[in-house]
Write an enzyme that holds these catalytic residues in place. Structure first.
Site, PDB file in Angstrom:
ATOM      1  CE  LYS A  42      -3.368  -1.256  -0.822  1.00 25.35           C
ATOM      2  NZ  LYS A  42      -3.690  -2.201  -1.872  1.00 25.35           N
ATOM      3  CG  HIS A 102       4.436  -6.092  -1.141  1.00 27.35           C
ATOM      4  ND1 HIS A 102       4.499  -4.934  -1.601  1.00 27.35           N
ATOM      5  CD2 HIS A 102       3.221  -6.593  -1.488  1.00 27.35           C
ATOM      6  CE1 HIS A 102       3.401  -4.595  -2.117  1.00 27.35           C
ATOM      7  NE2 HIS A 102       2.678  -5.445  -2.162  1.00 27.35           N
ATOM      8  CB  SER A 132      -4.006   2.325   2.264  1.00 32.20           C
ATOM      9  OG  SER A 132      -3.850   1.619   1.066  1.00 32.20           O
TER      10      SER A 132
HETATM   11  S1  PPS Z   1      -0.448  -2.918  -3.105  1.00 33.57           S
HETATM   12  O1  PPS Z   1      -1.585  -3.920  -3.134  1.00 33.57           O
HETATM   13  O2  PPS Z   1       0.257  -3.110  -1.851  1.00 33.57           O
HETATM   14  O3  PPS Z   1       0.114  -3.421  -4.352  1.00 33.57           O
HETATM   15  O4  PPS Z   1      -0.922  -1.476  -3.248  1.00 33.57           O
HETATM   16  P1  PPS Z   1      -0.041  -0.145  -3.727  1.00 33.57           P
HETATM   17  O5  PPS Z   1      -0.211  -0.210  -5.131  1.00 33.57           O
HETATM   18  O6  PPS Z   1       1.121  -0.206  -3.103  1.00 33.57           O
HETATM   19  O7  PPS Z   1      -1.049   0.954  -3.098  1.00 33.57           O
HETATM   20  C1  PPS Z   1      -2.244   1.461  -3.066  1.00 33.57           C
HETATM   21  C2  PPS Z   1      -2.517   2.414  -2.808  1.00 33.57           C
HETATM   22  O8  PPS Z   1      -1.698   3.525  -3.811  1.00 33.57           O
HETATM   23  C3  PPS Z   1      -2.662   4.352  -4.001  1.00 33.57           C
HETATM   24  N1  PPS Z   1      -2.359   4.875  -5.518  1.00 33.57           N
HETATM   25  C4  PPS Z   1      -2.115   6.205  -5.981  1.00 33.57           C
HETATM   26  N2  PPS Z   1      -1.949   7.311  -5.258  1.00 33.57           N
HETATM   27  C5  PPS Z   1      -1.734   8.331  -5.867  1.00 33.57           C
HETATM   28  N3  PPS Z   1      -1.471   8.380  -7.221  1.00 33.57           N
HETATM   29  C6  PPS Z   1      -1.731   7.365  -8.028  1.00 33.57           C
HETATM   30  N4  PPS Z   1      -1.494   7.380  -9.114  1.00 33.57           N
HETATM   31  C7  PPS Z   1      -2.102   6.035  -7.320  1.00 33.57           C
HETATM   32  N5  PPS Z   1      -1.955   4.881  -7.899  1.00 33.57           N
HETATM   33  C8  PPS Z   1      -2.191   4.106  -6.438  1.00 33.57           C
HETATM   34  C9  PPS Z   1      -4.120   3.751  -4.008  1.00 33.57           C
HETATM   35  O9  PPS Z   1      -5.199   4.480  -4.093  1.00 33.57           O
HETATM   36  C10 PPS Z   1      -3.896   2.948  -2.538  1.00 33.57           C
HETATM   37  O10 PPS Z   1      -3.901   4.059  -1.624  1.00 33.57           O
HETATM   38  P2  PPS Z   1      -5.182   4.373  -0.884  1.00 33.57           P
HETATM   39  O11 PPS Z   1      -4.678   5.431   0.308  1.00 33.57           O
HETATM   40  O12 PPS Z   1      -6.125   3.093  -0.286  1.00 33.57           O
HETATM   41  O13 PPS Z   1      -6.141   5.114  -1.977  1.00 33.57           O
END
Ligand code: PPS
Length: 289
Positions: A42, A102, A132
């Site tokens: 996340k 991860h 998240s």
């Molecule tokens: S995972 O399942 O671990 O692979 O998830 P990960 O991709 O690491 O994290 C998901 C969170 O990143 C946010 N996200 C973004 N934030 C800002 N800009 C962009 N472009 C973007 N893409 C993904 C996503 O919304 C998740 O955060 P939260 O706080 O839940 O919205």
């Protein structure tokens, strides 16, 4: 398979079904031109994955639309019953590979270090990440049942939680951040100035792309753009793995969401915890922008 319990591999808690393929992860053969995107869950994995795939395709969306992000950037440790394991998929990939992981620094398969593969690490502040990760536990049903938010805070602080504790993860990678094949970035910096952070990635990958392409990639990888793009928003992921009716994968994508989610008491508890856990490092995070 809904909400299977955590298992332990090499001393690390991991999602139950992933444990079955652990030996193949340890034996995985990295290549010199592989790029690993490593994060604690996340922290912006999908975001960075899309950026790197966009860069390798010079922002040509006809090419990056060839598959969902989890197909273009396979998740090294991923394994569920009745599906080919990612290690197998990656072994069969002929083109340059961008690999999601991860794993904490000490459990990265040794071939990545032997081959000197490039690794981009993205870290995110603990409070937004906690929120998240909680919602992700609810919707991605290969995770254990998180219980109430209050209960999940305890799990986040004490474990067992898949991929271990956030603090160990971010500190472990921070210690090796000066290694030439490692780039350590922050989610909050990407939110603050995406084009600047993409510029760091371009330099690290020793690429040369014109400014208009970098501008196009920055536009294509905003939260708004990625939320509506079915190649990045995970809506094509089987519902046996993720249920977006519970919570969307692309949820809010901001810094400071924790202010609306944590009570004053929960916030104080986390502040005390973070003070303790982060007292032995110079690594700091931004909790508001
Ligand atoms: S995972 O399942 O671990 O692979 O998830 P990960 O991709 O690491 O994290 C998901 C969170 O990143 C946010 N996200 C973004 N934030 C800002 N800009 C962009 N472009 C973007 N893409 C993904 C996503 O919304 C998740 O955060 P939260 O706080 O839940 O919205």
């Amino acid at each position: 398979m809904a909400h299977p319990p955590i298992k332990f591999v090499s001393g690390m808690p991991i999602l139950g079904p992933f444990a079955e393929n652990w030996e193949n992860v340890l034996r995985f053969q990295a290549r010199e031109d592989d790029v690993m995107i490593n994060t604690y869950p996340k922290s912006g994995t999908t975001w960075m994955s899309e950026i790197v795939d966009q860069l390798f395709n010079a922002g040509d969306t006809k090419k990056t639309d060839r598959g969902a992000i989890f197909e273009r950037v396979p998740f090294l440790e991923f394994a569920v019953p009745d599906m080919p394991s990612t290690t197998q998929t990656l072994d069969n990939m002929k083109n340059r590979r961008v690999i999601k992981s991860h794993l904490p620094v000490e459990l990265v398969p040794k071939s990545f270090w032997e081959k000197n593969s490039k690794i981009i690490y993205v870290a995110r502040n603990a409070k937004d990440l906690l929120v998240s990760y909680y919602h992700f536990h609810r919707m991605a049903i290969v995770h254990p049942d998180p219980g109430t938010f209050e209960e999940f805070i305890q799990t986040f602080m004490e474990g067992p939680i898949s991929f271990g504790l956030w603090s160990d993860h971010v500190k472990g990678w921070w210690k090796i951040r000066h290694q030439k094949n490692v780039l350590y970035l922050f989610y909050e910096d990407m939110l603050e100035d995406l084009k600047r952070e993409i510029g760091k990635v371009v330099k690290f990958l020793e690429m040369d792309l014109p400014d208009d392409i970098l501008e196009k990639i920055s536009q294509h990888t905003t939260f708004k753009a990625m939320k509506k793009n079915k190649m990045t928003n995970y809506v094509t992921c089987p519902t046996t793995v993720m249920d977006h009716t519970i919570s969307p994968f692309m949820r809010k994508g901001i810094c400071g969401d924790w202010k609306d989610q944590l009570t004053v008491a929960q916030n104080e508890l986390l502040d005390q915890y973070l003070k303790r856990e982060m007292s032995d490092t110079d690594l700091t995070f931004r909790y508001t922008l």
